[in-house]
Design an enzyme around this catalytic site. Structure first.
Site, PDB file in Angstrom:
ATOM      1  CB  CYS A  40       5.218   4.645   8.370  1.00  0.00           C
ATOM      2  SG  CYS A  40       6.968   4.849   8.070  1.00  0.00           S
ATOM      3  CB  CYS A  41       3.066   3.657   3.536  1.00  0.00           C
ATOM      4  SG  CYS A  41       3.953   2.090   3.667  1.00  0.00           S
ATOM      5  CB  CYS A  63      11.422   1.006   3.677  1.00  0.00           C
ATOM      6  SG  CYS A  63      10.691   2.486   2.935  1.00  0.00           S
ATOM      7  CB  CYS A  87       8.972  -2.457   5.403  1.00  0.00           C
ATOM      8  SG  CYS A  87       8.585  -1.296   6.728  1.00  0.00           S
ATOM      9  CB  CYS A 105       3.007   1.409   0.351  1.00  0.00           C
ATOM     10  SG  CYS A 105       3.434   1.686  -1.353  1.00  0.00           S
TER      11      CYS A 105
HETATM   12  S1  SF4 Z   1       7.706   0.647   3.701  1.00  0.00           S
HETATM   13 FE1  SF4 Z   1       7.995   0.734   5.952  1.00  0.00          FE
HETATM   14  S2  SF4 Z   1       9.528   2.340   6.395  1.00  0.00           S
HETATM   15 FE2  SF4 Z   1       8.838   2.537   4.239  1.00  0.00          FE
HETATM   16  S3  SF4 Z   1       7.273   4.066   4.297  1.00  0.00           S
HETATM   17 FE3  SF4 Z   1       6.196   2.101   4.437  1.00  0.00          FE
HETATM   18  S4  SF4 Z   1       6.068   1.592   6.646  1.00  0.00           S
HETATM   19 FE4  SF4 Z   1       7.512   3.320   6.407  1.00  0.00          FE
END
Ligand code: SF4
Length: 228
Positions: free
Chosen positions: A107-108, A190, A193, A219
Site C-alpha cells: 500500500c505504501c 495516513c 495508520c 514506509c
Molecule cells: S500509511 Fe497506511 S494507508 Fe498510507 S500508504 Fe502506507 S499503508 Fe497505505
C-alpha cells in the site's frame, strides 16, 4: 551562526547548486511547516511537492489548504496511479495494511513511493524535514547525503534542530500546523495508520502500531529505517 541561519544557508545552497532540479517533499508535519515558512519568507526557489495518498486525515488537508491560501508557494500535489490503487484494492481490499506487513508495504509503495518517484523524476536533489535527534539509525544521517533509495542528493536542513526548536519556531512565527499535533500525534501519516500516543511512548509508536515490535516503522521514503 545559529541553527536557523545554518538551515537557511543549506536551503540556499541546495537552490543554488541544483537550480530548478531540487524538490522539497512536504508532508505538512511540524518540521515540514517550518521549512515551508523558511522557504516562503526567504524566497528560496525550491519546488515544493506533497503526496495525497487518498487516505490522509482531514486535519492534514486543512493545514494544506491554509498554506495554499496563505503563501505564494506553488505546492504541487501528487496522487497515486488510479489503476494501481484499483488493482490493489480489488485484490486485497481497502484495509489491506492491517492484514500483514507485506501488504502494508504494498500500500505504501502504491500510494506513496511510486507518486514520490514521479515527483522526483528529473530532480537531482531533494529536501526533507528529518532531524538528527529522531530515534534509531537515522543518527548517522548527514546534512547533505547521497540518497540510496532515489539515487540523488538529499538535504536535511533541520538535522541540528531539536523538537523544542521546531515548536519554538512554529509558535514564535505563528506558523500554520497540523491540528493533530495538539491531540498527541507527534508523527502524522495516513488516517488509518496513525494514532495518538500516550505519555512516555516513542514518538513513532502511533505509526502502524499493530505491527510487531521489531517491525520497521517506515514506509520506504527514507533509507535507514527506524526500528520501533
Ligand atoms: S500509511 Fe497506511 S494507508 Fe498510507 S500508504 Fe502506507 S499503508 Fe497505505
Amino acid at each position: 551562526m545559529d541553527k536557523l541561519e545554518q538551515s537557511i544557508v543549506l536551503l540556499k545552497q541546495a537552490a543554488a547548486e541544483y537550480s530548478g532540479e531540487v524538490v522539497f517533499a512536504c508532508s505538512f508535519g511540524a518540521e515540514d511547516v517550518v521549512l515551508l515558512d523558511i522557504l516562503d519568507k526567504q524566497n528560496i526557489d525550491i519546488r515544493v511537492i506533497s503526496l495525497d495518498t487518498g487516505r490522509l486525515p482531514q486535519e492534514t488537508y486543512d493545514v494544506m489548504e491554509k498554506w495554499r491560501k496563505k503563501s505564494d508557494l506553488n505546492i504541487d500535489i501528487y496522487f497515486p496511479d488510479a489503476d494501481a490503487v484499483e488493482a490493489m484494492i480489488k485484490q486485497d481490499g481497502v484495509n489491506l495494511f492491517y492484514d500483514s506487513v507485506e501488504k502494508r508495504k504494498t500500500c505504501c509503495e502504491v500510494r506513496k513511493i511510486q507518486p514520490l518517484k514521479r515527483a522526483l523524476s528529473g530532480a537531482k536533489a531533494w529536501v526533507t524535514g528529518l532531524r538528527g535527534e529522531q530515534a534509531g539509525s537515522r543518527v548517522d544521517m548527514q546534512a547533505v547525503e547521497d540518497d540510496k533509495t532515489f539515487g540523488i542528493k538529499k538535504f536535511n536542513p533541520l538535522i541540528m534542530w531539536t523538537e523544542q526548536d521546531v515548536w519554538d519556531y512554529i509558535k514564535s512565527n505563528d506558523v500554520p500546523y497540523n491540528a493533530l499535533h495538539d491531540k498527541f500525534y507527534p508523527s502524522i501519516g495516513c488516517a488509518p495508520c496513525t494514532r495518538a500516543i500516550s505519555v512516555g511512548e516513542d514518538p513513532r509508536a502511533g505509526r502502524w502500531w499493530w505491527e510487531q515490535d521489531d517491525a520497521v516503522a517506515e514506509c520506504g521514503l527514507h533509507a535507514n529505517p527506524i526500528k520501533k
